[in-house]
Write a protein that holds these residues in place. Structure first.
Motif, PDB file in Angstrom:
ATOM      1  N   GLY A   1       0.791  -1.221   0.000  1.00  0.00           N
ATOM      2  CA  GLY A   1       0.000   0.000   0.000  1.00  0.00           C
ATOM      3  C   GLY A   1       0.822   1.270   0.000  1.00  0.00           C
ATOM      4  O   GLY A   1       0.417   2.286  -0.567  1.00  0.00           O
ATOM      5  N   VAL A   2       1.998   1.244   0.638  1.00  0.00           N
ATOM      6  CA  VAL A   2       2.846   2.439   0.663  1.00  0.00           C
ATOM      7  C   VAL A   2       3.414   2.713  -0.733  1.00  0.00           C
ATOM      8  O   VAL A   2       3.442   3.859  -1.194  1.00  0.00           O
TER       9      VAL A   2
ATOM     10  N   SER B   1       1.646  -5.135   6.238  1.00  0.00           N
ATOM     11  CA  SER B   1       3.046  -5.292   5.869  1.00  0.00           C
ATOM     12  C   SER B   1       3.872  -4.046   6.175  1.00  0.00           C
ATOM     13  O   SER B   1       5.083  -4.067   6.001  1.00  0.00           O
ATOM     14  N   ALA B   2       3.248  -2.948   6.614  1.00  0.00           N
ATOM     15  CA  ALA B   2       3.960  -1.701   6.852  1.00  0.00           C
ATOM     16  C   ALA B   2       4.421  -1.612   8.304  1.00  0.00           C
ATOM     17  O   ALA B   2       3.820  -2.186   9.207  1.00  0.00           O
TER      18      ALA B   2
ATOM     19  N   ALA C   1       7.747   7.703   9.513  1.00  0.00           N
ATOM     20  CA  ALA C   1       7.265   7.253   8.207  1.00  0.00           C
ATOM     21  C   ALA C   1       6.679   5.857   8.291  1.00  0.00           C
ATOM     22  O   ALA C   1       7.063   5.048   9.137  1.00  0.00           O
ATOM     23  N   ARG C   2       5.718   5.590   7.401  1.00  0.00           N
ATOM     24  CA  ARG C   2       5.289   4.232   7.118  1.00  0.00           C
ATOM     25  C   ARG C   2       6.242   3.671   6.076  1.00  0.00           C
ATOM     26  O   ARG C   2       6.463   4.287   5.040  1.00  0.00           O
ATOM     27  N   VAL C   3       6.789   2.491   6.335  1.00  0.00           N
ATOM     28  CA  VAL C   3       7.713   1.856   5.407  1.00  0.00           C
ATOM     29  C   VAL C   3       7.227   0.435   5.149  1.00  0.00           C
ATOM     30  O   VAL C   3       6.865  -0.274   6.088  1.00  0.00           O
ATOM     31  N   ALA C   4       7.185   0.040   3.894  1.00  0.00           N
ATOM     32  CA  ALA C   4       6.730  -1.304   3.548  1.00  0.00           C
ATOM     33  C   ALA C   4       7.632  -1.892   2.474  1.00  0.00           C
ATOM     34  O   ALA C   4       8.093  -1.183   1.581  1.00  0.00           O
ATOM     35  N   ALA C   5       7.873  -3.185   2.576  1.00  0.00           N
ATOM     36  CA  ALA C   5       8.679  -3.907   1.597  1.00  0.00           C
ATOM     37  C   ALA C   5       7.852  -5.012   0.965  1.00  0.00           C
ATOM     38  O   ALA C   5       6.931  -5.548   1.577  1.00  0.00           O
TER      39      ALA C   5
END
Length: 287
Positions: A28-29, A157-158, A177-181
């Motif tokens: 989503g990010v 997942s974030a 921050a929101r961080v997603a991989a």
């Protein structure tokens, strides 16, 4: 930008935690930085999609590389298996009300087995080692789930990552921050955006302040709200050279006019920061 390069290093070099988007479509990010973008002072900047999307053939990748680098010889230099191999950095500025929006694209290659990269490792570190480059210092902390009460991750997942920076001994800044991989058969993506739900948060706020050095002491100004930034890094395996991974990094962030009166002082440091962090990553991979 430096935070995204450090994020790439985390993904490649460190080990283990839970929480990963099953595909880029579920990240989503990554979707939001391209579709929603960064809104600052009446302007909205959206990041372009990747120049090297999944599904390209080896020939299509090579054609895209030639278009990017300018010639076959320049492509070979870009892909050279060396710590000092070149990188390509392009920058753009947009004027907004009360701020400059600095954005850019960065491309470089690393030698690594993409299948051995576990995107979950992005969240395996509670804290990153402080990074110093160009008379600036940055550090980041991955927040535990219970610490994320100031915002909505928007995705299982974030994760929330709080970063702090000191810019040229003149500006202090911090943001969450929101961080997603996520990963696919061809690539790994790491995406980040400042979560405005943390504006005014008592522990992990988005804010900046001035630093006034007076002899051996410092005086800090009152905190001001900070709009933050967005970015993503896409690591793509080359079809005709599977041990070579192309890193494509796109970013945009707000630089309040009050920092440097709109002068490109901070912008002038980007190339130095990129060179320092890319070479550091390559040296670590070489070990």
């Amino acid at each position: 930008m430096i935070g995204m390069i450090v994020g790439v290093g985390w993904v490649v070099l460190v080990g283990g935690a839970d929480g990963i988007a099953a595909s880029h479509e579920e990240n989503g990010v990554y979707d939001s930085v391209r579709q929603e973008g960064l809104a600052v002072g009446g302007r909205t900047i959206r990041l372009d999609g990747p120049r090297f999307p999944d599904g390209q053939t080896a020939e299509e990748q090579r054609e895209a590389l030639r278009d990017l680098a300018g010639s076959d010889r320049a492509v070979e230099g870009l892909l050279r298996p060396s710590v000092t191999a070149p990188f390509l950095l392009s920058l753009k500025d947009e004027t907004a009300d009360g701020a400059m929006i600095r954005s850019g694209d960065l491309f470089f290659a690393i030698r690594v087995d993409l299948d051995a990269i576990d995107p979950e490792t992005l969240f395996g570190q509670g804290d990153s080692e402080p990074v110093e480059a160009g008379n600036m210092r940055f550090e980041a902390q991955v927040l535990e789930d219970q610490d994320g009460e100031g915002g909505d991750s928007g995705s299982a997942s974030a994760r929330f990552v709080h970063s702090e920076g000191r810019l040229l001994d003149r500006i202090g800044v911090e943001s969450t921050a929101r961080v997603a991989a996520s990963r696919s058969g061809d690539s790994v993506v790491v995406a980040s955006r400042t979560d405005r739900g943390f504006d005014g948060h008592d522990r992990w706020p988005n804010r900046w302040w001035t630093i006034d050095r007076q002899g051996t002491s410092e005086v800090t100004g009152p905190p001001e709200p900070y709009s933050g930034g967005i970015g993503y890094a896409k690591l793509t395996r080359l079809k005709d050279d599977p041990e070579t991974v192309l890193v494509e990094l796109r970013f945009a962030f707000a630089e309040p006019t009050a920092w440097f009166n709109g002068a490109p002082i901070l912008r002038s440091k980007f190339s130095l920061i990129a060179q320092d962090q890319i070479r550091r990553l390559r040296r670590e991979l070489g070990r």
